[in-house]
Design a protein around this motif. Structure first.
Motif: not given
Length: 346
Positions: A51-53, A63-67, A89-93
């Motif tokens: 995300i930083e990249s 810009e994506i703010e990550l939680f 957006a989501v990162q998950s299974d």
């Protein structure tokens, strides 16, 4: 907006004025909120660098703010929040975010579907799983961006596991499908907020976890209260994904969509070597957990039970049967390919 349109019409500038307005709209920065399944310490490896990249390259355009885990909504509500647009957006299974799709049961750790982390990208990119996931999520208004592999699923427990009988009665933090499978061996699946797991082991509410490999156990602090690590695993790699609300995805210019894919692929690559090397190094050099193993002749019973479990899942729907068929074909191919893809014990 209505006032602006009236002004343009009354000013008599028409298309010329609209053309002048375009650059201002183009400069409006796209802002996304993404939540990951991972807690703070783990997120520093499994998502934050990507995300930083992305933010650095996207600059003033997006810009994506990550939680991190449970920060905006509980993990079990991630899908609904994304579908409704509360989260972009989501990162998950699929499994732990409770997505209402035919593929949900295969997310996270589907028992013995993979033996190594490289199995996952091959299944998705060469055996057709990408197309199935994409179609399933399109039905529910969500963009499936990409799939990748994480670490294997091992037990980390307070008391040692050296036989199948030692699993009986163990209260274990694990994924829904993994818990459903392990229950037949006496495991008691427990659901807790991610950040509460370490304390639950310290207080005795949990007997252990079957959530990750040894790298995560050390990274997130579970290797403190968990004194034993079982080398047998029920899956060679966690299957995780990046998803986005379909409307938000469609609003992003094609060039930035491609940049998102590239950064997410970089995240998948990072995890390949971080987990692969970490699992070996911590088994050899780790000082916090004693390694234990269940004998092959006992563990074979678990692998045999997994194939029965596959067939039970396949009976639930045509799509599930298709996916189970892919898993079977893939594993048969790997077995025929021999070492190093698969091996047969002497």
């Amino acid at each position: 907006m209505t006032t602006r349109r009236k002004f343009l019409a009354s000013a008599g500038v028409g298309a010329a004025a609209a053309g002048l307005a375009a650059p201002a709209l183009a400069q409006s920065k796209i802002r996304w909120r993404m939540q990951t399944y991972a807690g703070v310490a783990l997120a520093d490896h499994v998502i934050r660098p990507a995300i930083e990249s992305f933010n650095k390259i996207a600059g003033d355009e997006m810009e994506i703010e990550l939680f991190t885990a449970d920060q905006l909504v509980p993990t079990g509500e991630l899908f609904r929040a994304m579908q409704q647009g509360t989260i972009d957006a989501v990162q998950s299974d699929d499994d732990s975010m409770a997505s209402p799709t035919e593929v949900t049961v295969f997310g996270g750790y589907f028992p013995f579907a993979s033996r190594y982390s490289l199995d996952v990208p091959v299944l998705f990119n060469q055996y057709g799983l990408n197309e199935i996931w994409g179609a399933e999520y399109e039905k529910v208004g969500v963009k499936h961006i990409s799939a990748g592999s994480w670490d294997p699923c091992n037990f980390a427990t307070i008391s040692p596991i050296r036989s199948l009988d030692d699993l009986k009665g163990k209260r274990v933090f694990t994924f829904p499908t993994a818990g459903r499978f392990l229950a037949q061996f006496g495991v008691v699946p427990v659901t807790l907020p991610y950040e509460d797991v370490e304390v639950a082991m310290q207080t005795g509410e949990l007997d252990g976890v079957a959530w990750s490999g040894i790298t995560e156990d050390y990274t997130v602090g579970w290797a403190g209260p968990a004194r034993y690590f079982l080398t047998n695993n029920i899956s060679g790699a966690w299957i995780g994904h990046f998803f986005a609300n379909m409307d938000r995805w469609n609003e992003v210019p094609e060039r930035l969509q491609e940049l998102l894919r590239v950064c997410m692929d970089q995240s998948h690559y990072y995890r390949q070597w971080w987990y692969w090397g970490g699992e070996a190094r911590l088994r050899v050099e780790g000082t916090k957990m004693e390694l234990t193993s269940i004998p092959d002749e006992d563990w074979d019973k678990v692998e045999t039970a997994a194939r029965t479990f596959w067939d039970e899942i396949a009976e639930e729907s045509e799509t599930k049967a298709r996916i189970v068929g892919i898993f079977k074909k893939y594993n048969e191919d790997m077995q025929k390919a021999g070492r190093p893809y698969r091996y047969t014990r002497a």
